[in-house]
Design a protein around this motif. Structure first.
Motif, PDB file in Angstrom:
ATOM      1  N   ARG A  98       7.328  -5.035  40.523  1.00  0.00           N
ATOM      2  CA  ARG A  98       8.506  -5.562  40.159  1.00  0.00           C
ATOM      3  C   ARG A  98       8.048  -7.218  40.224  1.00  0.00           C
ATOM      4  NH1 ARG A  98      13.067  -3.722  42.602  1.00  0.00           N
ATOM      5  NH2 ARG A  98      12.830  -1.547  44.138  1.00  0.00           N
ATOM      6  N   LEU A  99       7.468  -6.787  39.410  1.00  0.00           N
ATOM      7  CA  LEU A  99       7.364  -8.417  38.332  1.00  0.00           C
ATOM      8  C   LEU A  99       7.787  -8.778  37.457  1.00  0.00           C
ATOM      9  CD1 LEU A  99       3.242  -7.291  37.125  1.00  0.00           C
ATOM     10  CD2 LEU A  99       4.034  -8.493  39.279  1.00  0.00           C
ATOM     11  N   LEU A 100       9.019  -8.102  36.670  1.00  0.00           N
ATOM     12  CA  LEU A 100       9.971  -8.606  36.275  1.00  0.00           C
ATOM     13  C   LEU A 100      10.504  -9.434  37.497  1.00  0.00           C
ATOM     14  CD1 LEU A 100      10.573  -6.357  33.400  1.00  0.00           C
ATOM     15  CD2 LEU A 100       8.541  -8.338  33.828  1.00  0.00           C
ATOM     16  N   ASN A 101      10.979  -9.774  38.801  1.00  0.00           N
ATOM     17  CA  ASN A 101      11.666 -10.199  39.452  1.00  0.00           C
ATOM     18  C   ASN A 101      10.888 -11.349  39.430  1.00  0.00           C
ATOM     19  OD1 ASN A 101      12.554  -7.639  40.047  1.00  0.00           O
ATOM     20  ND2 ASN A 101      12.090  -7.884  42.411  1.00  0.00           N
ATOM     21  N   ASP A 102      10.422 -12.388  38.877  1.00  0.00           N
ATOM     22  CA  ASP A 102      10.131 -13.216  39.135  1.00  0.00           C
ATOM     23  C   ASP A 102       8.733 -13.350  37.988  1.00  0.00           C
ATOM     24  OD1 ASP A 102       7.462 -14.958  40.103  1.00  0.00           O
ATOM     25  OD2 ASP A 102       9.549 -15.740  40.826  1.00  0.00           O
ATOM     26  N   GLY A 103       8.961 -14.684  36.908  1.00  0.00           N
ATOM     27  CA  GLY A 103       9.072 -15.109  35.916  1.00  0.00           C
ATOM     28  C   GLY A 103       7.038 -15.477  36.049  1.00  0.00           C
ATOM     29  N   LYS A 104       6.977 -16.248  37.081  1.00  0.00           N
ATOM     30  CA  LYS A 104       6.011 -16.719  37.995  1.00  0.00           C
ATOM     31  C   LYS A 104       4.824 -15.769  38.494  1.00  0.00           C
ATOM     32  CE  LYS A 104       3.410 -20.363  39.387  1.00  0.00           C
ATOM     33  NZ  LYS A 104       2.115 -21.474  37.648  1.00  0.00           N
ATOM     34  N   THR A 105       5.213 -14.947  39.378  1.00  0.00           N
ATOM     35  CA  THR A 105       4.196 -13.870  39.507  1.00  0.00           C
ATOM     36  C   THR A 105       4.039 -12.620  38.791  1.00  0.00           C
ATOM     37  OG1 THR A 105       5.600 -13.627  41.538  1.00  0.00           O
ATOM     38  CG2 THR A 105       4.177 -11.678  41.270  1.00  0.00           C
ATOM     39  N   PHE A 106       4.589 -12.794  37.306  1.00  0.00           N
ATOM     40  CA  PHE A 106       4.358 -12.115  36.451  1.00  0.00           C
ATOM     41  C   PHE A 106       2.875 -12.558  35.632  1.00  0.00           C
ATOM     42  CE2 PHE A 106       5.926  -9.947  31.842  1.00  0.00           C
ATOM     43  CZ  PHE A 106       4.801  -9.518  31.529  1.00  0.00           C
ATOM     44  N   ALA A 107       3.400 -13.893  35.375  1.00  0.00           N
ATOM     45  CA  ALA A 107       1.772 -14.478  34.546  1.00  0.00           C
ATOM     46  C   ALA A 107       0.626 -14.462  35.116  1.00  0.00           C
ATOM     47  CB  ALA A 107       2.628 -16.337  34.872  1.00  0.00           C
ATOM     48  N   ASN A 108       1.254 -14.769  36.922  1.00  0.00           N
ATOM     49  CA  ASN A 108      -0.072 -15.168  37.500  1.00  0.00           C
ATOM     50  C   ASN A 108      -1.223 -13.268  37.797  1.00  0.00           C
ATOM     51  OD1 ASN A 108       0.307 -17.269  38.398  1.00  0.00           O
ATOM     52  ND2 ASN A 108       0.914 -17.376  39.972  1.00  0.00           N
ATOM     53  N   LYS A 109      -0.182 -12.538  37.805  1.00  0.00           N
ATOM     54  CA  LYS A 109      -0.924 -11.142  37.716  1.00  0.00           C
ATOM     55  C   LYS A 109      -1.966 -10.897  36.311  1.00  0.00           C
ATOM     56  CE  LYS A 109      -0.923  -6.889  38.737  1.00  0.00           C
ATOM     57  NZ  LYS A 109      -1.696  -6.014  40.231  1.00  0.00           N
ATOM     58  N   LEU A 110      -1.397 -11.721  35.561  1.00  0.00           N
ATOM     59  CA  LEU A 110      -1.441 -11.646  34.244  1.00  0.00           C
ATOM     60  C   LEU A 110      -2.908 -12.162  33.927  1.00  0.00           C
ATOM     61  CD1 LEU A 110       0.714 -11.467  30.984  1.00  0.00           C
ATOM     62  CD2 LEU A 110      -0.764  -9.261  32.269  1.00  0.00           C
ATOM     63  N   LEU A 111      -2.716 -13.577  34.375  1.00  0.00           N
ATOM     64  CA  LEU A 111      -4.097 -14.553  34.025  1.00  0.00           C
ATOM     65  C   LEU A 111      -4.694 -14.186  35.324  1.00  0.00           C
ATOM     66  CD1 LEU A 111      -2.091 -18.188  34.551  1.00  0.00           C
ATOM     67  CD2 LEU A 111      -3.410 -17.090  32.412  1.00  0.00           C
ATOM     68  N   GLY A 112      -4.774 -13.468  36.390  1.00  0.00           N
ATOM     69  CA  GLY A 112      -5.809 -12.868  37.281  1.00  0.00           C
ATOM     70  C   GLY A 112      -6.637 -11.615  37.465  1.00  0.00           C
ATOM     71  N   CYS A 113      -6.600 -11.479  35.275  1.00  0.00           N
ATOM     72  CA  CYS A 113      -7.002  -9.883  35.152  1.00  0.00           C
ATOM     73  C   CYS A 113      -8.534 -10.117  34.218  1.00  0.00           C
ATOM     74  CB  CYS A 113      -6.015  -9.064  34.130  1.00  0.00           C
ATOM     75  SG  CYS A 113      -4.840  -8.500  35.125  1.00  0.00           S
ATOM     76  N   PHE A 114      -8.557 -11.827  34.452  1.00  0.00           N
ATOM     77  CA  PHE A 114      -9.921 -12.102  33.644  1.00  0.00           C
ATOM     78  C   PHE A 114     -10.808 -12.346  34.478  1.00  0.00           C
ATOM     79  CE2 PHE A 114      -6.373 -14.867  30.918  1.00  0.00           C
ATOM     80  CZ  PHE A 114      -6.634 -14.327  30.115  1.00  0.00           C
ATOM     81  N   SER A 115     -11.781 -12.234  34.054  1.00  0.00           N
ATOM     82  CA  SER A 115     -13.277 -12.151  34.486  1.00  0.00           C
ATOM     83  C   SER A 115     -13.843 -13.605  35.223  1.00  0.00           C
ATOM     84  CB  SER A 115     -14.517 -11.194  33.984  1.00  0.00           C
ATOM     85  OG  SER A 115     -14.788 -11.809  32.621  1.00  0.00           O
ATOM     86  N   ASN A 116     -14.883 -14.013  35.952  1.00  0.00           N
ATOM     87  CA  ASN A 116     -15.435 -15.474  36.037  1.00  0.00           C
ATOM     88  C   ASN A 116     -16.378 -15.648  34.797  1.00  0.00           C
ATOM     89  OD1 ASN A 116     -13.517 -15.787  38.386  1.00  0.00           O
ATOM     90  ND2 ASN A 116     -15.419 -15.276  39.489  1.00  0.00           N
TER      91      ASN A 116
END
Length: 810
Positions: free
Chosen positions: A232-250
């Motif tokens: 349900r990522l599309l329930n909240d745009g901020k959660t959606f953005a955070n999910k994408l940004l959390g995919c990067f390695s360090n």
């Protein structure tokens, strides 16, 4: 900045057009919309062209075109429908690609797609090439540039498919992570196996092809793509953005987070999903934690350091190979887990037989007209994109060896149309779902039937018997269907059209329509030579002759007709393939004489004598006209029903109110009458020029005191149409206070009823009106101009009634 985010939307619906009419007919399951294309356009395609950014109070902050900030592709057959039926949405899509080139270093956000969503590895080499050429040419005609990337239907891939893409200068395609076999750094010898979805999606990959050509591959992030639906990522745009940004390695290397999903996810499958997408994109841009990009720009900015090999004959699903489109074991939708898909292999075998029969016919017949039959098929997209007489005639002259007669041109076009439908029958959706009699599978069978009909026209060979034998081997899950042959007889055969059927439609519908001298009937044209209409009480008689012409194949035929309507559904008539005018004029005199004497038996006798009389019915009308004409025929009956129900309602209102207060259930006939009358009154109110306060109060009184159940689906749809229409007029006449007040009054009435119309379009238009006019008018209002003050007051009230909150905060 070394971090990039790309969201790809695959926007696609299976073609739904009747293959004979080149138009989508009414689909009851899409009610209150005409068809599913129209419904999904309203819920998704239009909304992504004008999606909102909201603040914490739910107020519109901005309206953006999502297509300009994401990577996307539209199926060519769908985009053709949108161009014809949703012009504003079509223009928003084209403008988004232009705008994206400014945003993404000259690279456009639109990708091409293989033409009609055929599973490429299951197609023969010629079809593969045509699919790619048609996809590219369709794209170029719309977006006015060469596509950089191409979407493969269902991401189904093999090396020959990639070779064809590379041969036509396609730089990249997008695949599922489960389609990667092994990877390595370019220049190294050691491969790393990555089957099972273990490929790193944050890199672009080079694929070295056996021919020596190259193409780039992007393997989308599978878990994040799936989580849009399941988490349900599309329930909240901020959660959606955070999910994408959390995919990067360090680490500090350039890397890409990218996902690919059905575009319909954003608004159709998930309501308001387009706004979650807008918020996500806006949030990523605003906080600068990563750069939004698209694949072409990423390839330009970031050197490719890895290469990859693919798992051939695979698709997006982790299910091995391509079983879903060729055998029972390939998965299903999950809606009917106990159903089998044993029909998939026999259906493909039936279509393969159709293709094997029609290839030699096409080659043999077309060689008399052109040097290279398959090259002219590749070029036929020029006709599909523009079927105007001039363009088609130029195409014929450009590609044929000699000047052709009209009959030869008809054969030439029929051969190409035969091949066109022979490819459309392989559209992937026919195998994707659970049941052989589903609308997607039947659509593919319709294409096969059309291809065979054209073949019969050319060589007079009968193909249907053998096709039915093959379809019998495709079992249905529904006992009442049995197999695909039964489904063909029940659902496909009634849809078959020839010029005689068009003539029957024209003749029968002329009882109820006043046709012009030349009339377009879907993909046909009727040119009336003469037409006479006679009425005697409830009886109607039409007689005439016309020339019918296919706008697709240019086939022509002259008909004479006579049709008698005895009232209700009783229609008798006859159609002759030839127009023998002298004989027909004599017959006409006899018919008119008998009809004016009300000698109906003699009229029917004469029809039988001259035509071989037929018992026509509404079946002979095309589907959309069936409903329209049935409504006309039932007009008086419905007026009587409404009058009768109105009397029941009025005469029994006191006792119905008392029964409601005593919590006594109303008798079903009286309940039906009260529901019908209340809904009918509201429909009339919504369709009226202005809201009648007394009528509204009467309706509201009944709603308060009776257990009335309204037809909310129809009423909300009508309310949406009415509000949208008023606001659209207001955008053309922004100073028209009468229009503004009418819209406000209607919104107040709807709120009281209460209804819940879709205000999306109206809110967007008023928001843009505010941006364009409000500050200017408010300044004039503050300076004391009375008209401006009235305008601002009325506009603020409209803004509030549209649930757009405090206008001054804008």
């Amino acid at each position: 900045m070394h971090k990039f985010v790309c969201i790809h939307g695959h926007f696609y619906q299976p073609p739904r057009e009747n293959p004979w009419l080149n138009a989508v007919e009414v689909q009851k399951s899409a009610y209150p919309f005409h068809d599913w294309n129209e419904r999904i356009t309203a819920e998704c395609y239009s909304r992504n062209g004008a999606s909102r950014i909201l603040d914490k109070q739910g107020r519109i902050v901005d309206i953006i075109n999502n297509y300009s900030r994401i990577s996307f592709n539209f199926g060519p057959t769908l985009l053709e429908w949108i161009e014809k039926n949703a012009t504003e949405t079509y223009q928003a899509i084209l403008q988004a690609d232009k705008k994206s080139r400014e945003r993404f270093s000259g690279h456009g956000s639109a990708l091409a797609q293989c033409y009609n969503h055929m599973i490429m590895p299951l197609a023969n080499a010629r079809d593969q090439e045509t699919q790619v050429i048609w996809g590219i040419k369709d794209f170029e005609s719309r977006f006015k540039r060469m596509p950089e990337g191409m979407w493969l239907p269902e991401t189904a891939v093999d090396l020959p498919t990639l070779e064809i893409l590379a041969a036509h200068d396609i730089k990249f395609t997008i695949l599922s992570p489960y389609q990667a076999k092994r990877v390595r750094r370019i220049g190294e010898s050691q491969w790393q196996e990555v089957t099972g979805g273990k490929v790193d999606p944050r890199n672009a990959y080079l694929c070295q092809l056996p021919s020596g050509k190259k193409i780039h591959l992007f393997f989308y992030d599978g878990p994040v793509s799936q989580s849009i639906a399941f988490e349900r990522l599309l329930n909240d745009g901020k959660t959606f953005a955070n999910k994408l940004l959390g995919c990067f390695s360090n680490d500090d290397r350039p890397q890409l987070t990218h996902i690919a999903t059905d575009g319909e996810t954003y608004g159709h499958h998930h309501r308001f999903g387009e706004m979650a997408l807008s918020f996500c994109l806006n949030d990523i841009e605003t906080h600068r934690q990563a750069d939004l990009t698209i694949y072409g720009e990423f390839l330009e900015k970031v050197p490719v350091v890895y290469e990859a090999e693919i798992l051939e004959n695979t698709a997006w699903s982790s299910t091995p190979r391509l079983e879903r489109w060729m055998s029972e074991g390939g998965g299903h939708t999950g809606m009917y887990p106990h159903w089998h898909q044993k029909w998939r292999a026999p259906l493909r075998s039936a279509f393969n037989w159709v293709q094997s029969e029609l290839i030699p016919l096409y080659e043999t017949e077309m060689q008399s007209f052109v040097k290279d039959p398959w090259a002219v098929r590749n070029a036929f997209i020029e006709v599909i994109l523009d079927r105007s007489h001039r363009n088609v005639d130029q195409f014929i002259n450009r590609h044929t060896k000699n000047e052709l007669s009209h009959a030869q041109k008809v054969t030439f076009l029929k051969l190409l149309e035969m091949q066109y439908h022979c490819m459309l029958m392989y559209t992937s959706c026919g195998w994707f779902f659970d049941e052989v009699s589903g609308i997607e599978t039947l659509q593919d069978i319709l294409y096969a039937a059309r291809a065979l009909q054209l073949a019969t026209d050319i060589n007079k060979k009968e193909y249907e018997t053998e096709l039915l034998k093959l379809l019998e081997k495709a079992p249905s899950n529904k006992p009442e269907i049995g197999n695909a042959a039964v489904a063909y007889e029940k659902f496909v055969k009634p849809s078959l059209v020839d010029l005689t059927r068009v003539g029957a439609h024209y003749a029968v519908s002329s009882l109820f329509s006043n046709y012009a001298k030349e009339t377009k009937i879907y993909s046909f044209q009727a040119k009336s030579e003469f037409h006479n209409r006679f009425e005697a009480g409830k009886y109607k008689l039409v007689m005439g002759s016309a020339v019918l012409r296919s706008l697709i194949t240019w086939e022509e035929n002259s008909i004479s007709y006579s049709v008698l309507h005895l009232g209700d559904h009783q229609i008798f008539g006859g159609i002759s393939q030839q127009s023998e005018k002298e004989l027909f004029l004599k017959f006409k005199e006899e018919m008119v004489s008998a009809f004016t004497r009300s000698d109906i038996a003699e009229v029917i006798y004469l029809m039988d004598k001259h035509f071989g009389m037929h018992n026509y019915s509404f079946w002979h009308l095309f589907r959309d006209d069936q409903q329209k004409i049935v409504d006309q025929v039932l007009g008086h009956s419905m007026e009587f029903v409404e009058s009768l129900f109105g009397q029941i309602y009025d005469n029994n209102y006191p006792i119905m109110r008392a029964m409601n207060e005593l919590n006594i259930t109303l008798p079903k006939p009286i309940k039906i009458a009260s529901d019908f009358i209340a809904s009918k009154k509201l429909v009339r109110l919504l369709e009226s020029e202005s809201v009648d306060a007394k009528e509204l109060n009467d309706i509201l009184e009944s709603l308060r005191n009776l257990p009335v159940e309204l037809d909310e689906v129809t009423l909300n749809f009508k309310a949406t149409e009415r509000i949208t229409s008023l606001i659209k007029k207001l955008t053309r006449e922004p100073k028209n206070l009468l229009l503004m007040n009418m819209a406000t009054s209607l919104l107040k009435a709807i709120k009281i009823i209460p209804l819940n119309p879709d205000l999306w379009n109206a809110q967007n238009m008023v928001f843009l009106l505010h941006k364009k006019y409000y500050a200017f008018m408010n300044d004039k209002s503050l300076s004391g101009e009375k008209q401006a003050e009235l305008w601002c007051q009325a506009f603020r009230e409209l803004y509030y009634e549209l649930k757009m909150n405090n206008i001054e905060a804008r």
